[in-house]
Design a protein around this motif. Structure first.
Motif, PDB file in Angstrom:
ATOM      1  N   PRO A  98       0.812  -1.224   0.000  1.00  0.00           N
ATOM      2  CA  PRO A  98       0.000   0.000   0.000  1.00  0.00           C
ATOM      3  C   PRO A  98       0.842   1.269   0.000  1.00  0.00           C
ATOM      4  O   PRO A  98       0.365   2.323  -0.415  1.00  0.00           O
ATOM      5  CB  PRO A  98      -0.830  -0.111   1.278  1.00  0.00           C
ATOM      6  N   THR A  99       2.073   1.199   0.471  1.00  0.00           N
ATOM      7  CA  THR A  99       2.901   2.404   0.483  1.00  0.00           C
ATOM      8  C   THR A  99       3.575   2.597  -0.870  1.00  0.00           C
ATOM      9  O   THR A  99       4.104   3.660  -1.157  1.00  0.00           O
ATOM     10  CB  THR A  99       4.006   2.330   1.557  1.00  0.00           C
ATOM     11  N   ALA A 154      -7.280  -8.224  15.544  1.00  0.00           N
ATOM     12  CA  ALA A 154      -6.247  -7.345  16.105  1.00  0.00           C
ATOM     13  C   ALA A 154      -6.370  -7.260  17.631  1.00  0.00           C
ATOM     14  O   ALA A 154      -5.383  -7.044  18.326  1.00  0.00           O
ATOM     15  CB  ALA A 154      -6.351  -5.952  15.486  1.00  0.00           C
ATOM     16  N   THR A 158      -1.057  -8.194  21.191  1.00  0.00           N
ATOM     17  CA  THR A 158      -0.603  -6.893  21.678  1.00  0.00           C
ATOM     18  C   THR A 158       0.476  -6.317  20.772  1.00  0.00           C
ATOM     19  O   THR A 158       1.160  -7.042  20.042  1.00  0.00           O
ATOM     20  CB  THR A 158      -0.012  -6.989  23.102  1.00  0.00           C
ATOM     21  N   VAL A 159       0.592  -5.011  20.837  1.00  0.00           N
ATOM     22  CA  VAL A 159       1.604  -4.293  20.068  1.00  0.00           C
ATOM     23  C   VAL A 159       3.009  -4.744  20.505  1.00  0.00           C
ATOM     24  O   VAL A 159       3.886  -4.964  19.675  1.00  0.00           O
ATOM     25  CB  VAL A 159       1.423  -2.772  20.288  1.00  0.00           C
ATOM     26  N   LEU A 162       4.103  -7.965  18.872  1.00  0.00           N
ATOM     27  CA  LEU A 162       4.477  -7.798  17.468  1.00  0.00           C
ATOM     28  C   LEU A 162       5.839  -7.128  17.332  1.00  0.00           C
ATOM     29  O   LEU A 162       6.626  -7.469  16.453  1.00  0.00           O
ATOM     30  CB  LEU A 162       3.410  -6.972  16.733  1.00  0.00           C
ATOM     31  N   PRO A 177      11.155   3.691  10.042  1.00  0.00           N
ATOM     32  CA  PRO A 177       9.701   3.570  10.187  1.00  0.00           C
ATOM     33  C   PRO A 177       9.171   2.160   9.890  1.00  0.00           C
ATOM     34  O   PRO A 177       9.687   1.451   9.036  1.00  0.00           O
ATOM     35  CB  PRO A 177       9.165   4.563   9.160  1.00  0.00           C
ATOM     36  N   ILE A 178       8.134   1.795  10.636  1.00  0.00           N
ATOM     37  CA  ILE A 178       7.361   0.581  10.358  1.00  0.00           C
ATOM     38  C   ILE A 178       5.950   1.045  10.032  1.00  0.00           C
ATOM     39  O   ILE A 178       5.318   1.702  10.862  1.00  0.00           O
ATOM     40  CB  ILE A 178       7.307  -0.337  11.590  1.00  0.00           C
ATOM     41  N   SER A 179       5.471   0.730   8.854  1.00  0.00           N
ATOM     42  CA  SER A 179       4.092   1.083   8.539  1.00  0.00           C
ATOM     43  C   SER A 179       3.157   0.128   9.282  1.00  0.00           C
ATOM     44  O   SER A 179       3.462  -1.056   9.412  1.00  0.00           O
ATOM     45  CB  SER A 179       3.833   0.973   7.040  1.00  0.00           C
ATOM     46  N   LEU A 180       2.044   0.658   9.750  1.00  0.00           N
ATOM     47  CA  LEU A 180       1.143  -0.159  10.547  1.00  0.00           C
ATOM     48  C   LEU A 180       0.675  -1.406   9.801  1.00  0.00           C
ATOM     49  O   LEU A 180       0.482  -2.466  10.395  1.00  0.00           O
ATOM     50  CB  LEU A 180      -0.066   0.676  10.998  1.00  0.00           C
ATOM     51  N   HIS A 181       0.506  -1.292   8.473  1.00  0.00           N
ATOM     52  CA  HIS A 181      -0.004  -2.449   7.737  1.00  0.00           C
ATOM     53  C   HIS A 181       0.950  -3.645   7.813  1.00  0.00           C
ATOM     54  O   HIS A 181       0.527  -4.788   7.668  1.00  0.00           O
ATOM     55  CB  HIS A 181      -0.277  -2.086   6.277  1.00  0.00           C
ATOM     56  N   PHE A 183       2.232  -4.883  10.332  1.00  0.00           N
ATOM     57  CA  PHE A 183       1.822  -5.715  11.461  1.00  0.00           C
ATOM     58  C   PHE A 183       0.831  -6.800  11.022  1.00  0.00           C
ATOM     59  O   PHE A 183       0.624  -7.767  11.732  1.00  0.00           O
ATOM     60  CB  PHE A 183       1.159  -4.853  12.540  1.00  0.00           C
ATOM     61  N   PHE A 184       0.206  -6.583   9.874  1.00  0.00           N
ATOM     62  CA  PHE A 184      -0.849  -7.503   9.475  1.00  0.00           C
ATOM     63  C   PHE A 184      -0.354  -8.748   8.762  1.00  0.00           C
ATOM     64  O   PHE A 184      -1.074  -9.732   8.682  1.00  0.00           O
ATOM     65  CB  PHE A 184      -1.907  -6.787   8.641  1.00  0.00           C
ATOM     66  N   LEU A 187      -0.194 -11.437  11.222  1.00  0.00           N
ATOM     67  CA  LEU A 187      -1.567 -11.740  11.630  1.00  0.00           C
ATOM     68  C   LEU A 187      -2.265 -12.621  10.599  1.00  0.00           C
ATOM     69  O   LEU A 187      -2.994 -13.552  10.946  1.00  0.00           O
ATOM     70  CB  LEU A 187      -2.376 -10.455  11.802  1.00  0.00           C
ATOM     71  N   MET A 188      -2.039 -12.301   9.331  1.00  0.00           N
ATOM     72  CA  MET A 188      -2.682 -13.081   8.268  1.00  0.00           C
ATOM     73  C   MET A 188      -2.193 -14.523   8.295  1.00  0.00           C
ATOM     74  O   MET A 188      -2.983 -15.455   8.207  1.00  0.00           O
ATOM     75  CB  MET A 188      -2.327 -12.479   6.905  1.00  0.00           C
TER      76      MET A 188
END
Lengths: 415, 415
Positions: A98-99, A154, A158-159, A162, A177-181, A183-184, A187-188
């Motif tokens: 996405p970025t 989610a 916990t943050v 991750l 930087p770590i983009s929030l996405h 983290f997924f 999770l997936m």
């Protein structure tokens, strides 16, 4: 989970121990070992196959020897009647990055995903019995998740947990930087295990964190937890980095027999043991003998490597092709034109050099007129091809081989 | 954004300055001021109203004076023809807390959300012209977001940026867990602004982080960025904590006139200035005079507070009710039975005390027989109610008032 081991008969226990010994071979880590044993016990007791999951990146379908470390392990499970679940991570592939920053995460179309999966399937067929394998595309369940379900997922992690992932920890430490996405992605992978209800997930040690996510989420969703079975990573031909397509240090399992054999011969001697153990189908006892003889000096490293090369080619192209590749290698590289201890010249000069000049600079000919004569007599070869044009301008590349007559060689190294 | 200020005529500039002065009154922070001015300039120049967003928690529809700080500011925008967008955060309300840990985040049904919104609407009608207000439910767009769109949204923000939020930072420092889903609440609020394309978002200073999320995401989605307009938080009756229902230190705007007036009279003197400025509709010039006279001693604090109480009641119940509440307060608390400088007794004794004993212990009567006589003559009151039973056992509570005749009082304090 109920204790199934104590419910086993003596013969069943023997069978469980046999499987445990087999699966443990060459493994880097089993998390946790007792649970694996108990799962096998359950399977033996109830005569139910286990489900073994392997996740696949849909964007890089060229299977190389590094992948076969895991595939060989899967084959062992398959041989004992367990079910292999291959999961194509096409959801991530379809959404891309996405970025837009990561070139590695380019967006794939449905057709590309299907094509890549097909490519996997064809190649995996060289190791696994594909008609018994389950194929899953994770977009099937992930693309239908609603925002509410994502929030729910989610809410189960916990943050801090991750941020424990090595590369996240490192980037935080470096202020990158770590983009929030991002983290997924773990999770997936974890949620895939929730959906598939697999008993075991296989992967390289670089998948340690992601595979434990599967355990975490299965538990959070009230399922039985999968066991993580982590295989060592196979270094590539350079002997340093993990084998990968992008590093160009790989042996593709679809490569031609001669190419494959040649690449196998180029690995550093120290890696032979690991390649034999992880990337061949030779019986463990045979491997032990080879390694013992190699270390004691009874077996010459070159012969051991020949055996490795032959074995690898045989696995993917059959006995005949393997023998042929070996003979050709001997013909060209041992008896043939180029010995493997030729002098190396570190080239600092121009990238485009007239052949006559090159021969004198390298000291292969004492004068330009002599060089010209030698060319006209057909005595000069560049990369094993005869040079016939005295005006030829040579593009200097790494590993370029310049040959004069039958015995004089120089190999160019560029920095 | 284009510079609209330099395109203004002289009269238009005067109008922009007038609006700026009005909106800046009592504000804690405008982020950034120049952008607000430019947006107003654009609105004046093109004769287009601005869109002003206010987010509302769907679970707590009881509006109190603390909320009116923001509502009063919205009214100023409305008076100048701008559009108010109220956003009911019903998506969060409907999903509740996925961890089930937070009692505050209980799951709401559609009916509850609608009911609460209606309650808001009725109460806000006392400050705003509701027929001109836009009402939005964010579940309309949030519940339809696919996982892919969520990933896309998450790709536009970094983990580090989210961890800057005060409460997250604090919890990380204390080692307290943050569930990943909590990262999504600020994202949702930010995404609401992307959808609504509002120019300004209003909120209390406690919304600083969340409102800046709106700016962040509008920019990431290629929109014009909203300006954050942050209002100070109004302390409650205790003078310490932010006014809130859960702290029971609030004046509800639906409360009866007498209740409202009484509560207004109970705020600490130091807070009067803030209440005048933030919670009344008196013109700024008038407020300045009141405060000046209060500080110089020309105006007695009690009279100033009476004015405050009357003003607050008048805003929600009208002139007549305000005057009546004031008169009643004077009748009961000033001319009436209980003066406000009565002696206080720190009570360390039993919690249940016979009335006759109590009167002697407190020294209000010299003997038990005298005390009995006084009761029989109707000369004793507890909390303004006549005591007729000489056997009465008094339950000692904080602020209990014991009265003998017309002028003798004691107030009980429990520790």
């Amino acid at each position: 989970m109920e204790n199934f081991i104590e419910q086993l008969s003596k013969e069943q226990l023997v069978e469980v121990e046999r499987q445990m010994a087999m699966y443990s071979l060459g493994v880097q880590e089993i998390i946790p070992t007792e649970e694996l044993k108990n799962k096998i016990a359950k399977s033996v007791l109830l005569n139910n196959p286990l489900k073994i999951k392997l996740g696949l990146d849909p964007s890089a379908p060229d299977v190389h020897l590094g992948h076969t470390v895991v595939l060989n392990k899967l084959r062992q499970f398959q041989e004992n009647g367990h079910i292999i679940q291959l999961v194509i991570g096409d959801f991530t592939g379809k959404i891309g990055d996405p970025t837009g920053k990561s070139a590695a995460r380019k967006q794939l179309t449905d057709e590309e995903v299907k094509f890549n999966a097909k490519t996997y399937f064809e190649q995996f067929g060289k190791v696994l019995e594909m008609e018994k394998v389950e194929l899953h595309y994770n977009s099937k369940w992930l693309s239908n998740l609603s925002f509410e379900e994502v929030i729910n997922l989610a809410g189960k992690i916990t943050v801090a947990r991750l941020l424990e992932r090595d590369d996240f920890e490192e980037r935080i430490a470096l202020g990158k930087p770590i983009s929030l996405h991002e983290f997924f992605y773990p999770l997936m992978q974890g949620y895939d295990s929730v959906v598939l209800e697999n008993d075991i997930e296989l992967g390289g040690t670089d998948q340690h964190f992601n595979i434990l996510m599967g355990r975490h989420f299965q538990e959070k969703f009230g399922n039985e937890k999968q066991v993580a079975l982590l295989m060592p990573l196979l270094e590539g031909l350079d002997g340093v980095e993990k084998m990968s397509k992008s590093k160009k240090n790989y042996i593709g399992i679809d490569e031609a027999p001669e190419e494959m054999f040649g690449k196998a011969m180029s690995i550093p001697d120290e890696l032979m043991k690991k390649y034999f153990e992880l990337a061949t189908d030779l019986p463990p006892e045979e491997i032990k003998i080879i390694i013992k003889e190699l270390f004691s000096g009874e077996l010459h490293p070159r012969d051991a490597k020949m055996l490795l090369g032959t074995t690898i080619v045989r696995m993917f192209h059959g006995e005949e092709a393997a023998e042929k590749a070996k003979q050709q290698f001997i013909a060209v590289f041992q008896q043939g034109s180029i010995p493997d201890d030729i002098p190396i010249v570190e080239w600092q000069g121009e990238k485009q050099v007239p052949i006559v000049e090159l021969l004198t600079i390298l000291g292969l000919q004492s004068s330009k007129s002599e060089a010209r004569r030698m060319i006209q007599n057909g005595g000069i070869k560049i990369n094993e091809e005869k040079v016939l044009d005295i005006q030829l301008v040579v593009s200097m590349t790494d590993n370029l081989i310049v040959q004069v007559g039958k015995r004089k060689f120089v190999k160019i190294r560029l920095n």
